[in-house]
Design a protein around this motif. Sequence first.
Motif, PDB file in Angstrom:
ATOM      1  N   GLY A  96       0.389  -0.760  -0.084  1.00  0.00           N
ATOM      2  CA  GLY A  96      -0.181   0.382  -0.097  1.00  0.00           C
ATOM      3  C   GLY A  96       1.011   1.357  -0.099  1.00  0.00           C
ATOM      4  N   GLN A  97       2.242   1.483  -0.081  1.00  0.00           N
ATOM      5  CA  GLN A  97       3.112   2.365  -0.612  1.00  0.00           C
ATOM      6  C   GLN A  97       4.133   1.828  -0.946  1.00  0.00           C
ATOM      7  N   ARG A  98       4.830   2.967  -1.398  1.00  0.00           N
ATOM      8  CA  ARG A  98       5.852   2.947  -2.660  1.00  0.00           C
ATOM      9  C   ARG A  98       7.566   3.387  -1.309  1.00  0.00           C
ATOM     10  N   LEU A  99       8.327   2.827  -2.185  1.00  0.00           N
ATOM     11  CA  LEU A  99       9.735   2.338  -1.583  1.00  0.00           C
ATOM     12  C   LEU A  99      10.192   3.655  -1.668  1.00  0.00           C
ATOM     13  N   HIS A 100      11.063   4.303  -0.126  1.00  0.00           N
ATOM     14  CA  HIS A 100      11.151   5.323  -0.088  1.00  0.00           C
ATOM     15  C   HIS A 100      12.810   5.041   0.886  1.00  0.00           C
ATOM     16  N   ALA A 101      13.462   6.366   0.853  1.00  0.00           N
ATOM     17  CA  ALA A 101      14.007   6.424   1.967  1.00  0.00           C
ATOM     18  C   ALA A 101      14.036   6.216   3.654  1.00  0.00           C
ATOM     19  N   GLY A 102      14.727   5.896   3.980  1.00  0.00           N
ATOM     20  CA  GLY A 102      14.050   4.983   5.603  1.00  0.00           C
ATOM     21  C   GLY A 102      13.508   4.151   6.042  1.00  0.00           C
ATOM     22  N   MET A 103      12.933   3.460   4.768  1.00  0.00           N
ATOM     23  CA  MET A 103      12.651   2.040   4.432  1.00  0.00           C
ATOM     24  C   MET A 103      13.461   1.351   4.677  1.00  0.00           C
ATOM     25  N   LYS A 104      12.697   0.260   5.104  1.00  0.00           N
ATOM     26  CA  LYS A 104      13.485  -0.997   5.478  1.00  0.00           C
ATOM     27  C   LYS A 104      12.539  -2.368   4.540  1.00  0.00           C
ATOM     28  N   ALA A 137     -19.498  23.334   2.496  1.00  0.00           N
ATOM     29  CA  ALA A 137     -19.476  24.773   1.879  1.00  0.00           C
ATOM     30  C   ALA A 137     -20.878  24.378   0.915  1.00  0.00           C
ATOM     31  N   ASP A 138     -21.738  23.495   0.780  1.00  0.00           N
ATOM     32  CA  ASP A 138     -22.390  22.924   0.457  1.00  0.00           C
ATOM     33  C   ASP A 138     -23.975  22.906   1.145  1.00  0.00           C
ATOM     34  N   ASN A 139     -23.619  22.731   2.368  1.00  0.00           N
ATOM     35  CA  ASN A 139     -23.811  22.214   3.681  1.00  0.00           C
ATOM     36  C   ASN A 139     -25.733  22.511   3.118  1.00  0.00           C
ATOM     37  N   SER A 140     -26.794  21.938   3.840  1.00  0.00           N
ATOM     38  CA  SER A 140     -28.061  22.720   3.198  1.00  0.00           C
ATOM     39  C   SER A 140     -28.467  23.467   4.410  1.00  0.00           C
ATOM     40  N   ALA A 141     -27.456  23.011   5.785  1.00  0.00           N
ATOM     41  CA  ALA A 141     -28.469  24.468   6.720  1.00  0.00           C
ATOM     42  C   ALA A 141     -27.539  25.221   6.402  1.00  0.00           C
ATOM     43  N   HIS A 142     -27.032  25.174   5.558  1.00  0.00           N
ATOM     44  CA  HIS A 142     -25.767  26.322   5.480  1.00  0.00           C
ATOM     45  C   HIS A 142     -24.803  26.972   6.673  1.00  0.00           C
ATOM     46  N   TYR A 143     -24.728  26.103   7.279  1.00  0.00           N
ATOM     47  CA  TYR A 143     -23.547  25.670   8.437  1.00  0.00           C
ATOM     48  C   TYR A 143     -22.651  26.531   7.825  1.00  0.00           C
ATOM     49  N   ILE A 144     -21.707  27.631   8.824  1.00  0.00           N
ATOM     50  CA  ILE A 144     -20.291  27.826   8.375  1.00  0.00           C
ATOM     51  C   ILE A 144     -19.317  27.049   9.279  1.00  0.00           C
ATOM     52  N   TYR A 145     -18.502  25.974   8.624  1.00  0.00           N
ATOM     53  CA  TYR A 145     -17.441  25.624   9.334  1.00  0.00           C
ATOM     54  C   TYR A 145     -15.577  25.985   8.316  1.00  0.00           C
ATOM     55  N   ASN A 146     -15.010  25.920   9.483  1.00  0.00           N
ATOM     56  CA  ASN A 146     -13.890  26.619   9.739  1.00  0.00           C
ATOM     57  C   ASN A 146     -12.527  25.072   9.395  1.00  0.00           C
ATOM     58  N   VAL A 147     -12.322  25.577   8.120  1.00  0.00           N
ATOM     59  CA  VAL A 147     -11.461  24.436   7.677  1.00  0.00           C
ATOM     60  C   VAL A 147     -10.549  24.561   8.062  1.00  0.00           C
ATOM     61  N   GLU A 148      -8.914  23.584   8.818  1.00  0.00           N
ATOM     62  CA  GLU A 148      -8.148  24.481   9.056  1.00  0.00           C
ATOM     63  C   GLU A 148      -7.018  22.948   7.941  1.00  0.00           C
ATOM     64  N   LEU A 149      -6.434  22.793   6.724  1.00  0.00           N
ATOM     65  CA  LEU A 149      -5.266  22.046   5.931  1.00  0.00           C
ATOM     66  C   LEU A 149      -4.349  21.909   6.570  1.00  0.00           C
ATOM     67  N   PHE A 150      -3.272  19.894   7.400  1.00  0.00           N
ATOM     68  CA  PHE A 150      -2.654  20.371   7.545  1.00  0.00           C
ATOM     69  C   PHE A 150      -1.338  19.309   6.120  1.00  0.00           C
ATOM     70  N   ALA A 151      -1.314  20.022   5.724  1.00  0.00           N
ATOM     71  CA  ALA A 151      -0.640  19.167   4.646  1.00  0.00           C
ATOM     72  C   ALA A 151       0.480  18.198   4.824  1.00  0.00           C
ATOM     73  N   ALA A 152       0.046  16.890   4.045  1.00  0.00           N
ATOM     74  CA  ALA A 152       0.961  15.870   4.307  1.00  0.00           C
ATOM     75  C   ALA A 152       0.853  15.157   2.913  1.00  0.00           C
ATOM     76  N   THR A 153       1.814  14.475   2.517  1.00  0.00           N
ATOM     77  CA  THR A 153       2.623  13.229   1.650  1.00  0.00           C
ATOM     78  C   THR A 153       1.703  12.145   2.185  1.00  0.00           C
ATOM     79  N   MET A 154       0.403  11.760   1.479  1.00  0.00           N
ATOM     80  CA  MET A 154      -0.496  10.755   1.120  1.00  0.00           C
ATOM     81  C   MET A 154       0.376   9.625   0.123  1.00  0.00           C
ATOM     82  N   GLN A 155       0.075   8.142   1.367  1.00  0.00           N
ATOM     83  CA  GLN A 155       0.399   7.122   0.800  1.00  0.00           C
ATOM     84  C   GLN A 155      -0.254   6.615  -0.767  1.00  0.00           C
TER      85      GLN A 155
END
Length: 193
Positions: free
Chosen positions: A81-89, A171-189
């Motif tokens: 489920g992942q690529r070979l990368h530095a640090g991998m045994k 953003a498109d929710n039917s109740a028109h709630y306002i959400y504050n979304v904060e992204l923590f960027a990461a390299t994904m699988q």
Amino acid sequence: MTKTLSLYELNSIVASVIDIDMPGDYWVVAELSELREVRGHCYMELVEKDELSNTPIAKASAKCWASRWSMLRPMFERITGQRLHAGMKVMLSVHAQFHAAYGFSWIVSDINPEYTMGDLARRRQEIVAQLKAEGVFDLQRELTLPMFAQRIAVVSSDGAAGYGDFCRQLADNSAHYIYNVELFAATMQGEAV
């Protein structure tokens, strides 16, 4: 006068000795300190570190030619489920090759993804044990979520389609709630590392 050899002649002798004395493949366990793909070939730098000091005690270069790499890489990624990368045994099947013009390399003919999966599981258990010993493993269970969460942290690649879809759904929710979304960027699988 002493007979001299050219460097090519000397290297050819070394290549012959290696071909005769080390004709087979060997399974070796090592850590990837570097990995790069060039024109379909995979070039690896392998290292073994002392368990106590984490100091390198052995290093070697390895190559996996495109004809073999094109089969090994997708198989490894599918199983782990992942690529070979530095640090991998990794556990690699290699044979010795000494080329008169290019020097010595280990040539990779196979890779054991089950070994890497076992190592990742062992590392996870060690991390969990350390977090439990420090008393921080279950801290999140003490938190209570309000009935309506408006602040949301997302760990994702900023270019991931799923992240964009998630934000659009909020953003498109039917109740028109306002959400504050904060992204923590990461390299994904599966992404390049």
